[in-house]
Each structure stands twice: as structure tokens, then as C-alpha cells.
Design a protein around this motif. Structure first.
Motif, PDB file in Angstrom:
ATOM      1  N   GLN A  51     -64.288  42.292  12.908  1.00 52.10           N
ATOM      2  CA  GLN A  51     -64.843  43.317  12.128  1.00 52.10           C
ATOM      3  C   GLN A  51     -65.144  43.639  12.331  1.00 52.10           C
ATOM      4  N   VAL A  52     -65.398  44.034  13.630  1.00 52.37           N
ATOM      5  CA  VAL A  52     -66.861  44.645  14.174  1.00 52.37           C
ATOM      6  C   VAL A  52     -66.838  46.307  14.305  1.00 52.37           C
ATOM      7  N   ILE A  53     -64.750  47.113  14.007  1.00 49.54           N
ATOM      8  CA  ILE A  53     -64.430  47.887  13.817  1.00 49.54           C
ATOM      9  C   ILE A  53     -65.430  48.170  12.077  1.00 49.54           C
ATOM     10  N   PHE A  54     -65.674  48.272  11.356  1.00 48.45           N
ATOM     11  CA  PHE A  54     -65.701  48.251   9.886  1.00 48.45           C
ATOM     12  C   PHE A  54     -67.819  48.048  10.032  1.00 48.45           C
ATOM     13  N   VAL A  55     -67.967  48.096  11.708  1.00 47.30           N
ATOM     14  CA  VAL A  55     -69.593  48.226  11.114  1.00 47.30           C
ATOM     15  C   VAL A  55     -69.784  49.909  11.165  1.00 47.30           C
ATOM     16  N   PRO A  56     -69.645  50.322  12.042  1.00 48.59           N
ATOM     17  CA  PRO A  56     -70.437  52.188  12.495  1.00 48.59           C
ATOM     18  C   PRO A  56     -69.514  52.609  11.127  1.00 48.59           C
ATOM     19  N   ASP A  57     -69.987  52.781  10.073  1.00 46.68           N
ATOM     20  CA  ASP A  57     -69.320  53.581   8.506  1.00 46.68           C
ATOM     21  C   ASP A  57     -69.548  55.227   8.515  1.00 46.68           C
ATOM     22  N   SER A  58     -70.506  55.021   9.169  1.00 42.44           N
ATOM     23  CA  SER A  58     -70.735  56.721   8.949  1.00 42.44           C
ATOM     24  C   SER A  58     -70.323  58.177  10.075  1.00 42.44           C
ATOM     25  N   PRO A  59     -70.261  56.565  11.116  1.00 43.03           N
ATOM     26  CA  PRO A  59     -70.004  57.535  12.948  1.00 43.03           C
ATOM     27  C   PRO A  59     -68.604  57.092  12.766  1.00 43.03           C
ATOM     28  N   THR A  60     -67.651  56.354  12.186  1.00 45.69           N
ATOM     29  CA  THR A  60     -65.696  56.698  11.408  1.00 45.69           C
ATOM     30  C   THR A  60     -65.743  58.175  11.176  1.00 45.69           C
ATOM     31  N   ALA A  61     -66.858  58.121   9.721  1.00 44.63           N
ATOM     32  CA  ALA A  61     -66.518  59.221   9.229  1.00 44.63           C
ATOM     33  C   ALA A  61     -66.645  60.352   9.843  1.00 44.63           C
ATOM     34  N   SER A  62     -67.574  61.214  10.686  1.00 49.22           N
ATOM     35  CA  SER A  62     -67.438  61.710  11.621  1.00 49.22           C
ATOM     36  C   SER A  62     -66.464  61.843  12.167  1.00 49.22           C
ATOM     37  N   LEU A  63     -66.357  60.771  12.967  1.00 46.73           N
ATOM     38  CA  LEU A  63     -65.273  61.099  14.354  1.00 46.73           C
ATOM     39  C   LEU A  63     -64.077  61.460  13.395  1.00 46.73           C
ATOM     40  N   PHE A  64     -63.637  61.068  12.272  1.00 46.13           N
ATOM     41  CA  PHE A  64     -62.269  61.585  11.451  1.00 46.13           C
ATOM     42  C   PHE A  64     -62.559  63.527  11.288  1.00 46.13           C
ATOM     43  N   PHE A  65     -64.277  63.890  10.948  1.00 49.69           N
ATOM     44  CA  PHE A  65     -63.949  65.094  10.471  1.00 49.69           C
ATOM     45  C   PHE A  65     -63.576  66.033  11.682  1.00 49.69           C
ATOM     46  N   THR A  66     -63.863  65.336  13.027  1.00 47.21           N
ATOM     47  CA  THR A  66     -64.540  66.122  13.944  1.00 47.21           C
ATOM     48  C   THR A  66     -62.857  65.740  14.927  1.00 47.21           C
ATOM     49  N   ILE A  67     -62.129  65.005  14.488  1.00 45.67           N
ATOM     50  CA  ILE A  67     -60.789  65.133  14.886  1.00 45.67           C
ATOM     51  C   ILE A  67     -59.927  66.482  14.289  1.00 45.67           C
ATOM     52  N   ALA A  68     -60.437  66.137  12.687  1.00 45.37           N
ATOM     53  CA  ALA A  68     -59.565  67.110  11.557  1.00 45.37           C
ATOM     54  C   ALA A  68     -60.056  69.192  11.479  1.00 45.37           C
ATOM     55  N   VAL A  69     -61.659  68.898  12.546  1.00 49.28           N
ATOM     56  CA  VAL A  69     -61.813  70.164  13.704  1.00 49.28           C
ATOM     57  C   VAL A  69     -61.133  71.063  14.457  1.00 49.28           C
ATOM     58  N   TYR A  70     -60.914  69.380  15.029  1.00 49.76           N
ATOM     59  CA  TYR A  70     -59.783  69.708  16.061  1.00 49.76           C
ATOM     60  C   TYR A  70     -58.407  70.171  16.465  1.00 49.76           C
ATOM     61  N   THR A  71     -57.685  69.995  14.850  1.00 51.73           N
ATOM     62  CA  THR A  71     -56.847  69.815  14.835  1.00 51.73           C
ATOM     63  C   THR A  71     -56.411  71.499  13.536  1.00 51.73           C
ATOM     64  N   LEU A  72     -57.519  71.610  13.355  1.00 51.36           N
ATOM     65  CA  LEU A  72     -57.649  73.192  12.577  1.00 51.36           C
ATOM     66  C   LEU A  72     -57.906  74.362  13.679  1.00 51.36           C
ATOM     67  N   LEU A  73     -58.370  73.847  15.124  1.00 51.08           N
ATOM     68  CA  LEU A  73     -58.255  74.454  16.435  1.00 51.08           C
ATOM     69  C   LEU A  73     -57.414  74.420  17.174  1.00 51.08           C
ATOM     70  N   TYR A  74     -56.156  73.479  16.854  1.00 50.66           N
ATOM     71  CA  TYR A  74     -54.901  73.356  17.552  1.00 50.66           C
ATOM     72  C   TYR A  74     -54.637  72.170  17.333  1.00 50.66           C
ATOM     73  N   PRO A  75     -53.372  73.060  15.906  1.00 52.08           N
ATOM     74  CA  PRO A  75     -52.839  72.129  15.577  1.00 52.08           C
ATOM     75  C   PRO A  75     -50.957  71.837  15.701  1.00 52.08           C
ATOM     76  N   PRO A  76     -51.470  70.825  15.118  1.00 51.40           N
ATOM     77  CA  PRO A  76     -50.297  69.946  16.061  1.00 51.40           C
ATOM     78  C   PRO A  76     -48.354  70.332  15.879  1.00 51.40           C
ATOM     79  N   ARG A  77     -48.102  69.997  16.705  1.00 53.98           N
ATOM     80  CA  ARG A  77     -46.064  71.045  16.854  1.00 53.98           C
ATOM     81  C   ARG A  77     -45.233  69.548  16.232  1.00 53.98           C
ATOM     82  N   THR A  78     -45.457  68.463  16.491  1.00 49.91           N
ATOM     83  CA  THR A  78     -44.900  67.860  15.458  1.00 49.91           C
ATOM     84  C   THR A  78     -44.919  67.116  14.548  1.00 49.91           C
ATOM     85  N   LYS A  79     -43.958  66.599  13.722  1.00 49.52           N
ATOM     86  CA  LYS A  79     -43.986  66.259  12.654  1.00 49.52           C
ATOM     87  C   LYS A  79     -44.756  64.516  12.469  1.00 49.52           C
ATOM     88  N   PHE A  80     -44.390  63.849  13.750  1.00 46.68           N
ATOM     89  CA  PHE A  80     -45.640  63.117  13.824  1.00 46.68           C
ATOM     90  C   PHE A  80     -47.175  63.325  13.658  1.00 46.68           C
TER      91      PHE A  80
END
Length: 207
Positions: A51-80
Motif C-alpha cells: 500500500q505504500v506505493i499509493f501514499v505519495p500521490d503528487s511526487p509520483t505524478a511529478s516523477l511521471f512528468f519528469t520521465i516524460a520530459v526525459y523522453t522528449l530529450l531522448y525519444p525511445p527508438r524501440t516499439k516497447f
């Protein structure tokens, strides 16, 4: 320089600006997990570990956005990798809008019932407002389509369900503890609202 430049593709897509955005969000994410550290420790000590994974809601949202920005800088090259990128972008948009609005609303709801506003509250209001705004601005640069909103919304509803079924929702101002039912309805409704808003913005961005 037109004021529209500050939300233009040329600025938002600039690599230097993207790196600045990535670091700001990464640091905010780390601070967010630190902010939730006491509640996470309490959850681990008193609830099943999963259940601990569901506790930090806002930081996890921010983490998703951080990763999304990273993929703008370095777009993935595989289908996966590309599929992962689309999912992360959808999660980033839905959860950043949802928890950005949620946190600001809860702070002012607590204030309306007598909770004092301290400098940390104003910091949270500014940072969470920025979360929602940046997510909506970057829809134009993200690749996600409307279909990817389905798993993102499913995850967010799951998070809401776990939060209010097992009592692992973010700790509220004490003044709101007798309004848990209202907070719960607001939270579920905000997930639906955030999904609808994301859907509308995606449709508009694709025109």
C-alpha cells in the motif's frame, strides 16, 4: 517579444528549457517523497507493504512528468520504448492535473475551516499549480493519443480506491478530518474531470 512566446513550441521544445524543466521537476519529486516520508514510514509499519506505493500521490505524478520530459530529450527508438513513452505521458498529464488541483483545493478548504496558511502552504500552492499548468502546456509536444488516457485513468482511479478503502490518502488538515466522505467524492470526481480535461486538450492540440 510577444507574451505568447512563453507557451510557444519554440520555448517549450527548446532543449535548454527542457533540461531546466527536468531538473526542477526532479528536485521537486525528491522533495515530495521526502515530504511524504513520515506517512510512508507509518504506512509500512501499520499496513501491508504494497500500500505504500499509493501514499505519495503528487511526487509520483511529478516523477511521471519528469520521465516524460526525459523522453522528449531522448525519444525511445524501440516499439516497447515508444509504448512506454505514450503511457508515461498519459500518466503525467492526468495525474499532474489531478493532484495539482487537488492539493491546492485541499489547502484552501482547510484554510476555510480554520487551518492557518504558513509559507509551506504557499509553496505547495505555487508548485502544485505549476504541475497542472505544465502538464496541459506540454500536451502539444507529447505523442500520446486519446486511447492512452484509458490506462492512465484506470491507474488513477485505482489509486483513489486504495487511498480511501485502506486510509492511505494524503494526510489532511485536522479541520477536514470530519469531511472525509466529501474529500473522497471530490477526489474521485477530480480524477474524472482531469481525464476529461486532458481528452479535450489532446483533441484541440491535434487539430
Amino acid at each position: 517579444m510577444s507574451i505568447a512566446y512563453f507557451w510557444s513550441r519554440s520555448l517549450l521544445g527548446n532543449r535548454g528549457f527542457l533540461w531546466l524543466l527536468l531538473w526542477c521537476n526532479l528536485l521537486g519529486t525528491v522533495y515530495g517523497y521526502y515530504w511524504y516520508a513520515e506517512q510512508m514510514e507509518y504506512t509500512v509499519a501499520n499496513n501491508p507493504f504494497w500500500q505504500v506505493i499509493f501514499v505519495p500521490d503528487s511526487p509520483t505524478a511529478s516523477l511521471f512528468f519528469t520521465i516524460a520530459v526525459y523522453t522528449l530529450l531522448y525519444p525511445p527508438r524501440t516499439k516497447f520504448g515508444y509504448g512506454f513513452r505514450l503511457l508515461i505521458e498519459a500518466l503525467a498529464v492526468v495525474t499532474s492535473v489531478k493532484y495539482g488541483i487537488w492539493a491546492v483545493s485541499i489547502i484552501f478548504a482547510g484554510y476555510a475551516q480554520g487551518s492557518p496558511l504558513v509559507w509551506q502552504d504557499w509553496m505547495l500552492v505555487l508548485s502544485h499549480s505549476a504541475m497542472a499548468i505544465e502538464a496541459l502546456l506540454y500536451v502539444r509536444l507529447f505523442k500520446l493519443g486519446e486511447t492512452m488516457l484509458i490506462p492512465a485513468v484506470a491507474w488513477t482511479f485505482l489509486n483513489d480506491t486504495v487511498d480511501y478503502t485502506y486510509g492511505v490518502f494524503p494526510w489532511l488538515p485536522v479541520q477536514l478530518m470530519d469531511d472525509i466522505a466529501s474529500v473522497q467524492y471530490f477526489t474521485f470526481g477530480l480524477t474524472l474531470f482531469s481525464a476529461l480535461l486532458a481528452w479535450l486538450v489532446i483533441r484541440q492540440a491535434r487539430r
